[in-house]
Every structure is written in C-alpha cells, then in structure tokens.
Write a protein that holds these residues in place. Structure first.
Motif, PDB file in Angstrom:
ATOM      1  N   PRO A 198       9.701  -0.040   1.751  1.00 50.98           N
ATOM      2  CA  PRO A 198       8.474   0.482   2.362  1.00 50.98           C
ATOM      3  C   PRO A 198       8.169  -0.130   3.732  1.00 50.98           C
ATOM      4  CG  PRO A 198       8.087  -0.122   0.061  1.00 50.98           C
ATOM      5  CD  PRO A 198       9.494  -0.519   0.378  1.00 50.98           C
ATOM      6  N   ALA A 199       8.523  -1.398   3.934  1.00 49.58           N
ATOM      7  CA  ALA A 199       8.254  -2.010   5.244  1.00 49.58           C
ATOM      8  C   ALA A 199       9.085  -1.305   6.328  1.00 49.58           C
ATOM      9  CB  ALA A 199       8.585  -3.503   5.211  1.00 49.58           C
ATOM     10  N   TYR A 200      10.289  -0.879   5.965  1.00 46.30           N
ATOM     11  CA  TYR A 200      11.128  -0.136   6.908  1.00 46.30           C
ATOM     12  C   TYR A 200      10.496   1.229   7.186  1.00 46.30           C
ATOM     13  CZ  TYR A 200      15.108   2.460   8.737  1.00 46.30           C
ATOM     14  OH  TYR A 200      15.911   3.239   9.507  1.00 46.30           O
ATOM     15  N   LEU A 201       9.951   1.838   6.138  1.00 50.50           N
ATOM     16  CA  LEU A 201       9.320   3.165   6.315  1.00 50.50           C
ATOM     17  C   LEU A 201       8.095   3.081   7.217  1.00 50.50           C
ATOM     18  CD1 LEU A 201       9.521   4.573   2.670  1.00 50.50           C
ATOM     19  CD2 LEU A 201      10.988   5.131   4.627  1.00 50.50           C
ATOM     20  N   LEU A 202       7.423   1.922   7.187  1.00 50.32           N
ATOM     21  CA  LEU A 202       6.267   1.753   8.088  1.00 50.32           C
ATOM     22  C   LEU A 202       6.742   1.736   9.540  1.00 50.32           C
ATOM     23  CD1 LEU A 202       4.210  -0.961   6.144  1.00 50.32           C
ATOM     24  CD2 LEU A 202       3.609   1.455   6.458  1.00 50.32           C
ATOM     25  N   ARG A 203       7.951   1.191   9.731  1.00 49.44           N
ATOM     26  CA  ARG A 203       8.490   1.143  11.110  1.00 49.44           C
ATOM     27  C   ARG A 203       9.130   2.468  11.501  1.00 49.44           C
ATOM     28  NH1 ARG A 203      10.362  -3.816   9.137  1.00 49.44           N
ATOM     29  NH2 ARG A 203      12.500  -3.046   8.967  1.00 49.44           N
ATOM     30  N   ASP A 204       9.731   3.150  10.520  1.00 48.80           N
ATOM     31  CA  ASP A 204      10.419   4.407  10.810  1.00 48.80           C
ATOM     32  C   ASP A 204      10.017   5.481   9.788  1.00 48.80           C
ATOM     33  OD1 ASP A 204      12.029   6.469  11.508  1.00 48.80           O
ATOM     34  OD2 ASP A 204      13.926   5.397  11.303  1.00 48.80           O
ATOM     35  N   PRO A 205       8.837   6.060   9.978  1.00 46.48           N
ATOM     36  CA  PRO A 205       8.322   7.025   8.984  1.00 46.48           C
ATOM     37  C   PRO A 205       9.203   8.257   8.833  1.00 46.48           C
ATOM     38  CG  PRO A 205       6.618   6.408  10.579  1.00 46.48           C
ATOM     39  CD  PRO A 205       7.911   5.866  11.098  1.00 46.48           C
ATOM     40  N   ARG A 206      10.144   8.466   9.761  1.00 45.92           N
ATOM     41  CA  ARG A 206      11.011   9.655   9.633  1.00 45.92           C
ATOM     42  C   ARG A 206      11.845   9.617   8.357  1.00 45.92           C
ATOM     43  NH1 ARG A 206      14.125   9.011  15.089  1.00 45.92           N
ATOM     44  NH2 ARG A 206      14.045   6.945  14.174  1.00 45.92           N
ATOM     45  N   GLN A 207      12.032   8.412   7.792  1.00 43.68           N
ATOM     46  CA  GLN A 207      12.864   8.302   6.583  1.00 43.68           C
ATOM     47  C   GLN A 207      12.082   8.540   5.295  1.00 43.68           C
ATOM     48  OE1 GLN A 207      15.919   8.353   7.045  1.00 43.68           O
ATOM     49  NE2 GLN A 207      15.879   7.787   9.214  1.00 43.68           N
ATOM     50  N   LYS A 208      10.787   8.867   5.437  1.00 39.71           N
ATOM     51  CA  LYS A 208       9.987   9.086   4.220  1.00 39.71           C
ATOM     52  C   LYS A 208      10.500  10.263   3.396  1.00 39.71           C
ATOM     53  CE  LYS A 208       5.606   6.978   5.526  1.00 39.71           C
ATOM     54  NZ  LYS A 208       4.209   7.227   5.902  1.00 39.71           N
ATOM     55  N   GLY A 209      10.976  11.281   4.100  1.00 42.87           N
ATOM     56  CA  GLY A 209      11.490  12.463   3.400  1.00 42.87           C
ATOM     57  C   GLY A 209      12.698  12.109   2.529  1.00 42.87           C
ATOM     58  N   GLU A 210      13.586  11.283   3.093  1.00 47.95           N
ATOM     59  CA  GLU A 210      14.783  10.854   2.339  1.00 47.95           C
ATOM     60  C   GLU A 210      14.361  10.011   1.139  1.00 47.95           C
ATOM     61  OE1 GLU A 210      18.144  11.787   3.060  1.00 47.95           O
ATOM     62  OE2 GLU A 210      16.798  13.202   4.031  1.00 47.95           O
ATOM     63  N   GLN A 267       0.842  -1.207   0.000  1.00 48.02           N
ATOM     64  CA  GLN A 267       0.000   0.000   0.000  1.00 48.02           C
ATOM     65  C   GLN A 267       0.872   1.250   0.000  1.00 48.02           C
ATOM     66  OE1 GLN A 267      -3.240   0.296  -0.458  1.00 48.02           O
ATOM     67  NE2 GLN A 267      -3.139  -1.925  -0.754  1.00 48.02           N
ATOM     68  N   LEU A 268       1.931   1.198   0.800  1.00 49.71           N
ATOM     69  CA  LEU A 268       2.829   2.354   0.840  1.00 49.71           C
ATOM     70  C   LEU A 268       3.564   2.515  -0.491  1.00 49.71           C
ATOM     71  CD1 LEU A 268       4.075   4.744   2.231  1.00 49.71           C
ATOM     72  CD2 LEU A 268       5.616   3.208   3.474  1.00 49.71           C
ATOM     73  N   LEU A 269       3.981   1.387  -1.071  1.00 52.65           N
ATOM     74  CA  LEU A 269       4.635   1.479  -2.385  1.00 52.65           C
ATOM     75  C   LEU A 269       3.662   2.081  -3.409  1.00 52.65           C
ATOM     76  CD1 LEU A 269       7.030   0.968  -4.279  1.00 52.65           C
ATOM     77  CD2 LEU A 269       6.171  -1.369  -4.632  1.00 52.65           C
ATOM     78  N   ASN A 270       2.411   1.657  -3.357  1.00 55.82           N
ATOM     79  CA  ASN A 270       1.409   2.241  -4.269  1.00 55.82           C
ATOM     80  C   ASN A 270       1.325   3.756  -4.086  1.00 55.82           C
ATOM     81  OD1 ASN A 270       0.823  -0.288  -5.170  1.00 55.82           O
ATOM     82  ND2 ASN A 270      -1.117  -0.498  -4.063  1.00 55.82           N
ATOM     83  N   ASN A 271       1.360   4.192  -2.832  1.00 55.61           N
ATOM     84  CA  ASN A 271       1.311   5.640  -2.560  1.00 55.61           C
ATOM     85  C   ASN A 271       2.539   6.354  -3.119  1.00 55.61           C
ATOM     86  OD1 ASN A 271      -1.096   5.390  -1.265  1.00 55.61           O
ATOM     87  ND2 ASN A 271      -0.268   5.475   0.808  1.00 55.61           N
ATOM     88  N   MET A 272       3.688   5.688  -2.992  1.00 49.92           N
ATOM     89  CA  MET A 272       4.916   6.284  -3.522  1.00 49.92           C
ATOM     90  C   MET A 272       4.823   6.425  -5.038  1.00 49.92           C
ATOM     91  SD  MET A 272       7.430   4.079  -1.001  1.00 49.92           S
ATOM     92  CE  MET A 272       8.869   4.029  -2.016  1.00 49.92           C
TER      93      MET A 272
END
Ligand code: URA
Length: 291
Positions: A254-266, A147-152
C-alpha cells in the motif's frame, strides 16, 4: 521417514542441535521452495511454461521438506499441540519476549509489533515491517499505508477484524529502511509460527520484501504477482495436520500505491483473484473504495 530415523542419525542430529545451542542458536528453519499453482484458465502452453520455471527446484524441495520435518522434531515449539489459536498465539508472543535477537532492538524501536486480527482468519496480509505509527501504537498498518490497506479490505467486503495482519519483521527499521536479510532471517520464523497457528486459506504478501521472504524467491514483484503459490510456513508444524497449507498471492505494498496510484487497478485484480478463491462477493462500487 523422519519419525523413524535410525539411532545413529538421531544421535548425530542431537549432537548437532546441542552444538548449535552452545553457539546460542535455538531455532532451525529451512525455506521450502514454493510451487506455482497454475491457473486452469491459462493456455496449456503457458501452464507448462510456468511449471517448467519451477522444475529445477523440485529435487531440492524433497530434501528440504525432509530436513524441515527433522528440525520440527528436534526443535519443538511451545505452541505445538495447543489447538486454540488464541492461546497458541499468546505462547508465540511470550516466546518472542522483549526480543533482542537482531540489531533492530537497539536501533530505536519503541515496541514489538506482533500482529493483529482474527486468530482464525481465512485471509492474512503480510507487510514488511512497522513504520513510525506502528512503532508508536504497537499495531501493524495503522498509518497512511494502513488506511489504504483498510480500504482494500473493505473493498473486498471484509472488515479489518476479519483478517489477520502481520509483518516480516516485528521491530521498526530505523528511518523506515527496508529490513536487512539477517533481520528477516531472525524474525520471520515467528511469522511462520503465526501462520501455522492461524492456518489461513490465503496469505497476501504486500510488496517485494514480504513476497521474497515468504516465497524464498528473488524475482521482481511484477514477476511474482498475478498467480497463486502453494505455501506452507517453513520449518514449523501446524497444530492441525490436516491443514493443507495456504495459497499465497503477491501484490503491491500500500505504501507503494500511495506513491504510484496507477498500480491500484493491478492490485484490485490480485485481490479479486483472492476473493474468487475465497468465494467472496465484493460489495458494489468496491473498486472505488480502493481508489
Ligand atoms: N508498512 C508495513 O510494511 N507494515 C506496517 O505495519 C506498516 C507499514
């Protein structure tokens, strides 16, 4: 040079291949060390430092490229010479069959998750391996990370069906553990063949497993991301000899981003680098979609 091997080298090679076949080894791949594409906007000192970083690999690269070419000749694939990527991907899928080449086949996989999307995609995403949802549905990235990859993808102004999505391994590792090196070694040649058929302009490696396997480099994700690499799938030939290869970018899984959303900006910065190269204008409020 590889197409005009002298008779003795050919004989020795044929002998070697026959010997490997007797041992049950049918596929031959060597990883091609990857070169960094330096960003022209970086200072000359940094560009030169990045080039320096790769220089010890250069001599080996020449040798490996030659070996790769020889192996292409002695180990042809069913899709070679098939110009239609739909037909070529089908041939790769058939060659994969009900795969039992590595131990994952007997560790609870329900089905093989081959890959999905546009067979002529300019952009390809490569993840690690199927999880429970993917194993159940037979399609990569359909769970929460999907789902997150789809959003990306949406944030980039694209649709899921515009891109192609695959994984380093095509069977679910038990308990979603990281695939082991022998499993990646066995399975990634099929991914290389998929890439050679699709001929994307850009491959995005999602997470460290994809990055390390595609680039044959053992650096951390933090070190690998933020730049492009020249990428040619190892040990295989593209149906189009004029395809120069892809650029490869590395970003967070994306699974890492779900655990650590702070890296979404990077991650968004990495995707913007890809969009710039592909000439894609992001829709308005794109960064919010990633979030
Ligand atoms: N994680 C992956 O790496 N791949 C998938 O297909 C799903 C989750």
């Amino acid at each position: 040079m590889p197409r005009t091997l002298d008779a003795e080298t050919r004989r020795a090679l044929a002998e070697r291949v026959r010997y490997c076949h007797e041992l049950g080894i049918y596929d031959f791949y060597r990883r091609e060390p990857t070169s960094v594409v330096t960003d022209p906007t970086l200072s000359p000192a940094i560009q030169s430092e990045l080039r320096e970083e790769m220089s010890p690999r250069k001599a080996a690269a020449v040798r490996v490229v030659e070996e790769d070419r020889i192996l292409e000749i002695v180990s042809p694939k069913p899709e070679y010479g098939v110009g239609d990527p739909v037909a070529a991907l089908k041939l790769i899928r058939e060659d994969l069959g009900d795969c039992t080449r590595c131990k994952l086949h007997k560790q609870g996989r329900k089905q093989i998750v081959f890959g999905v999307g546009n067979p002529r995609a300019e952009l390809m995403f490569v993840g690690e391996g199927p999880g429970a949802d993917e194993d159940a549905q037979g399609e990569p990235f359909v769970g929460r990370a999907g789902q997150l990859l789809n959003n990306m993808i949406k944030a980039m102004g694209l649709r899921r069906e515009d891109v192609y999505i695959a994984n380093v391994v095509k069977c679910r590792p038990p308990g979603n553990r990281t695939p082991e090196p022998d499993e990646c070694e066995t399975c990634s040649p099929f991914l290389m063949r998929q890439i050679a058929v699709i001929k994307p302009k850009v491959v995005v490696a999602l997470g460290a497993t994809a990055a390390k396997n595609l680039l044959a480099m053992n650096s951390s994700l933090g070190e690998l991301r933020g730049r492009f690499y020249d990428f040619k799938p190892a040990g295989v030939r593209s149906s189009d000899p004029s395809w120069p290869g892809a650029r490869l970018a590395v970003t967070y899984h994306p699974a890492y981003l779900l655990r650590d959303p702070r890296q979404k900006g990077e991650t968004w910065k990495d995707l913007q680098m890809v969009m710039k190269y592909l000439g894609i204008e992001p829709p308005k409020k794109a960064a919010e979609v990633v979030g």
